[in-house]
Scaffold this motif. Structure first.
Motif, PDB file in Angstrom:
ATOM      1  N   PHE A   8     -26.839  88.178  15.243  1.00  0.00           N
ATOM      2  CA  PHE A   8     -26.823  86.730  15.481  1.00  0.00           C
ATOM      3  C   PHE A   8     -25.684  86.116  14.663  1.00  0.00           C
ATOM      4  O   PHE A   8     -25.434  86.536  13.532  1.00  0.00           O
ATOM      5  CB  PHE A   8     -28.181  86.155  15.046  1.00  0.00           C
ATOM      6  N   PRO A   9     -24.917  85.169  15.201  1.00  0.00           N
ATOM      7  CA  PRO A   9     -25.103  84.466  16.473  1.00  0.00           C
ATOM      8  C   PRO A   9     -24.307  85.041  17.635  1.00  0.00           C
ATOM      9  O   PRO A   9     -24.301  84.472  18.714  1.00  0.00           O
ATOM     10  CB  PRO A   9     -24.616  83.059  16.136  1.00  0.00           C
ATOM     11  N   VAL A  10     -23.591  86.186  17.389  1.00  0.00           N
ATOM     12  CA  VAL A  10     -22.866  86.798  18.510  1.00  0.00           C
ATOM     13  C   VAL A  10     -23.842  87.077  19.652  1.00  0.00           C
ATOM     14  O   VAL A  10     -23.564  86.812  20.823  1.00  0.00           O
ATOM     15  CB  VAL A  10     -22.161  88.088  18.052  1.00  0.00           C
ATOM     16  N   ALA A  11     -24.973  87.639  19.284  1.00  0.00           N
ATOM     17  CA  ALA A  11     -26.016  87.882  20.277  1.00  0.00           C
ATOM     18  C   ALA A  11     -27.078  86.783  20.177  1.00  0.00           C
ATOM     19  O   ALA A  11     -27.775  86.678  19.172  1.00  0.00           O
ATOM     20  CB  ALA A  11     -26.657  89.244  20.044  1.00  0.00           C
ATOM     21  N   ARG A  12     -27.122  85.958  21.174  1.00  0.00           N
ATOM     22  CA  ARG A  12     -28.217  84.994  21.334  1.00  0.00           C
ATOM     23  C   ARG A  12     -28.929  85.377  22.624  1.00  0.00           C
ATOM     24  O   ARG A  12     -28.487  85.031  23.725  1.00  0.00           O
ATOM     25  CB  ARG A  12     -27.682  83.566  21.424  1.00  0.00           C
ATOM     26  N   LEU A  13     -30.006  86.132  22.502  1.00  0.00           N
ATOM     27  CA  LEU A  13     -30.687  86.655  23.687  1.00  0.00           C
ATOM     28  C   LEU A  13     -31.319  85.556  24.530  1.00  0.00           C
ATOM     29  O   LEU A  13     -31.644  85.781  25.698  1.00  0.00           O
ATOM     30  CB  LEU A  13     -31.729  87.697  23.277  1.00  0.00           C
ATOM     31  N   ARG A  14     -31.454  84.379  23.951  1.00  0.00           N
ATOM     32  CA  ARG A  14     -32.005  83.265  24.728  1.00  0.00           C
ATOM     33  C   ARG A  14     -31.011  82.726  25.758  1.00  0.00           C
ATOM     34  O   ARG A  14     -31.404  81.982  26.657  1.00  0.00           O
ATOM     35  CB  ARG A  14     -32.435  82.139  23.786  1.00  0.00           C
ATOM     36  N   ARG A  15     -29.725  83.100  25.633  1.00  0.00           N
ATOM     37  CA  ARG A  15     -28.740  82.539  26.559  1.00  0.00           C
ATOM     38  C   ARG A  15     -29.113  82.828  28.016  1.00  0.00           C
ATOM     39  O   ARG A  15     -28.965  81.970  28.884  1.00  0.00           O
ATOM     40  CB  ARG A  15     -27.358  83.123  26.256  1.00  0.00           C
ATOM     41  N   THR A  16     -29.566  84.058  28.270  1.00  0.00           N
ATOM     42  CA  THR A  16     -29.861  84.432  29.658  1.00  0.00           C
ATOM     43  C   THR A  16     -31.240  83.962  30.111  1.00  0.00           C
ATOM     44  O   THR A  16     -31.660  84.267  31.232  1.00  0.00           O
ATOM     45  CB  THR A  16     -29.764  85.958  29.834  1.00  0.00           C
ATOM     46  N   ARG A  17     -31.949  83.240  29.250  1.00  0.00           N
ATOM     47  CA  ARG A  17     -33.238  82.655  29.654  1.00  0.00           C
ATOM     48  C   ARG A  17     -33.129  81.150  29.851  1.00  0.00           C
ATOM     49  O   ARG A  17     -34.119  80.481  30.126  1.00  0.00           O
ATOM     50  CB  ARG A  17     -34.302  82.924  28.582  1.00  0.00           C
ATOM     51  N   ALA A  18     -31.926  80.610  29.731  1.00  0.00           N
ATOM     52  CA  ALA A  18     -31.763  79.162  29.626  1.00  0.00           C
ATOM     53  C   ALA A  18     -32.074  78.405  30.905  1.00  0.00           C
ATOM     54  O   ALA A  18     -32.533  77.258  30.851  1.00  0.00           O
ATOM     55  CB  ALA A  18     -30.331  78.842  29.174  1.00  0.00           C
ATOM     56  N   THR A  19     -31.843  79.002  32.083  1.00  0.00           N
ATOM     57  CA  THR A  19     -32.069  78.310  33.347  1.00  0.00           C
ATOM     58  C   THR A  19     -32.729  79.264  34.336  1.00  0.00           C
ATOM     59  O   THR A  19     -32.633  80.495  34.190  1.00  0.00           O
ATOM     60  CB  THR A  19     -30.746  77.817  33.966  1.00  0.00           C
TER      61      THR A  19
END
Length: 334
Positions: A8-19
């Motif tokens: 983190f923060p390079v990997a933010r696994l929430r990015r692909t859950r955003a929409t």
């Protein structure tokens, strides 16, 4: 091998859950109507064609009602129905001879459905319990559920179902050697294209109670089924059973129950890579339906989540009493 995850923060696994669009792009498993098999109960016992009290929303059908149910299922795109008979207790005998009668309720329902809805696959159940005065899947001799004599009966039962037009035979009895015997009789009697989906790993589970209500077997069982159904503690044994059934001629295999045995489903799929199915059994259905009907859990979301878990565990499909409702939800994009 485990993937390397940058910090983190390079990997933010929430990015692909955003929409919703992003979640759709990375979704690993999908549930389709084509993954569903609908178990239905058939009867010709007067007054028995009613909702099953311990399975809210599940009804026993007359032959005519089963035909209408199959027509509805085909209209929803469900590829198969699986028939289970509720038989007259007065006709259940220790020799189980009604099991292979060409005119028993199951075989009449097969013929009627295939005549009216030829495009839908009809799966059957091969076990003696609906016809057995003792409530067991096999013959009982001096208190023992005997194997070899039972297999002879199952072969006659399976041949009668194939001759009635069944597409898939579902041996659920858990006797040793029955797949080889069934495959041999099908091959030698001109039924080379009839498919066998073996209940290869069927556990001696507490979750079959509502099903026994549905087929009128509650209170009929003498003893238990632990001498032929699997110990819930075992998983390696399931792999040996699947290997044996495949070697004997099974085309597809099943794990039963389903939701409590998803680890076994995954092991079977990973080990053999064959068409693998699971049964969301009556107790699993009843627990979910009861919680839904009481407003404790959300109905639509729970149905779809409970079925998607089978796909995640490696199953190619699932037998479920929710099949019509799930199909409508899938078509609606729920």
């Amino acid at each position: 091998m485990q993937p390397i995850i940058p910090p983190f923060p390079v990997a933010r696994l929430r990015r692909t859950r955003a929409t919703p669009a992003l979640r759709a792009l990375v979704q690993e498993n999908h549930l389709s109507v084509k993954d569903l098999i609908w178990p239905i109960f058939v009867t010709d016992v007067p007054g028995a064609d009613v909702e099953v009290a311990s399975m809210p929303g599940v009804t026993r059908y007359t032959v005519e009602g089963a035909v209408r149910a199959a027509e509805m299922a085909a209209g929803l795109g469900i590829p198969a129905v699986c028939l289970f008979p509720y038989t007259d207790p007065a006709g259940r005998t220790e020799d189980c001879a009604e099991a292979w009668s060409p005119d028993n309720i199951a075989n009449r329902a097969i013929r009627a459905i295939k005549a009216a809805v030829p495009e839908i696959a009809v799966m059957t159940d091969i076990a003696l319990d609906p016809y057995n005065a003792n409530g067991h899947d096999g013959l009982v001799v001096n208190g023992e559920i005997v194997n070899d004599e039972t297999v002879e009966c199952l072969v006659r039962m399976g041949l009668a179902q194939a001759e009635a037009g069944a597409d898939i035979l579902g041996p659920s009895d858990m006797m040793d050697g029955r797949i080889a015997a069934l495959r041999d009789v099908l091959e030698t009697n001109g039924h080379k294209n009839v498919t066998i989906m073996s209940y290869s790993a069927k556990y001696a589970s507490t979750l079959y109670g509502p099903f026994r209500d549905a087929v009128g077997a509650s209170g009929k069982l003498v003893g238990d089924k632990k001498t032929y159904q699997m110990d819930p503690a075992n998983a390696d044994e399931a792999l040996r059973l699947v290997a044996r059934d495949l070697s004997e001629g099974a085309d597809m295999v099943m794990v039963k129950p389903g939701m409590l045995y998803l680890d076994v489903c995954r092991q079977v799929k990973d080990t053999f890579g064959v068409p693998t199915y699971a049964y969301q059994v009556s107790g699993e259905y009843a627990m979910l339906a009861g919680a839904m009907n009481n407003g404790w859990i959300k109905r639509e979301e729970t149905i779809l989540e409970s079925l998607l878990c089978f796909r995640r565990a490696g199953c190619d499909g699932v037998l479920t009493y929710f099949a019509p409702e799930a199909a409508r939800l899938i078509h609606a994009g729920a």
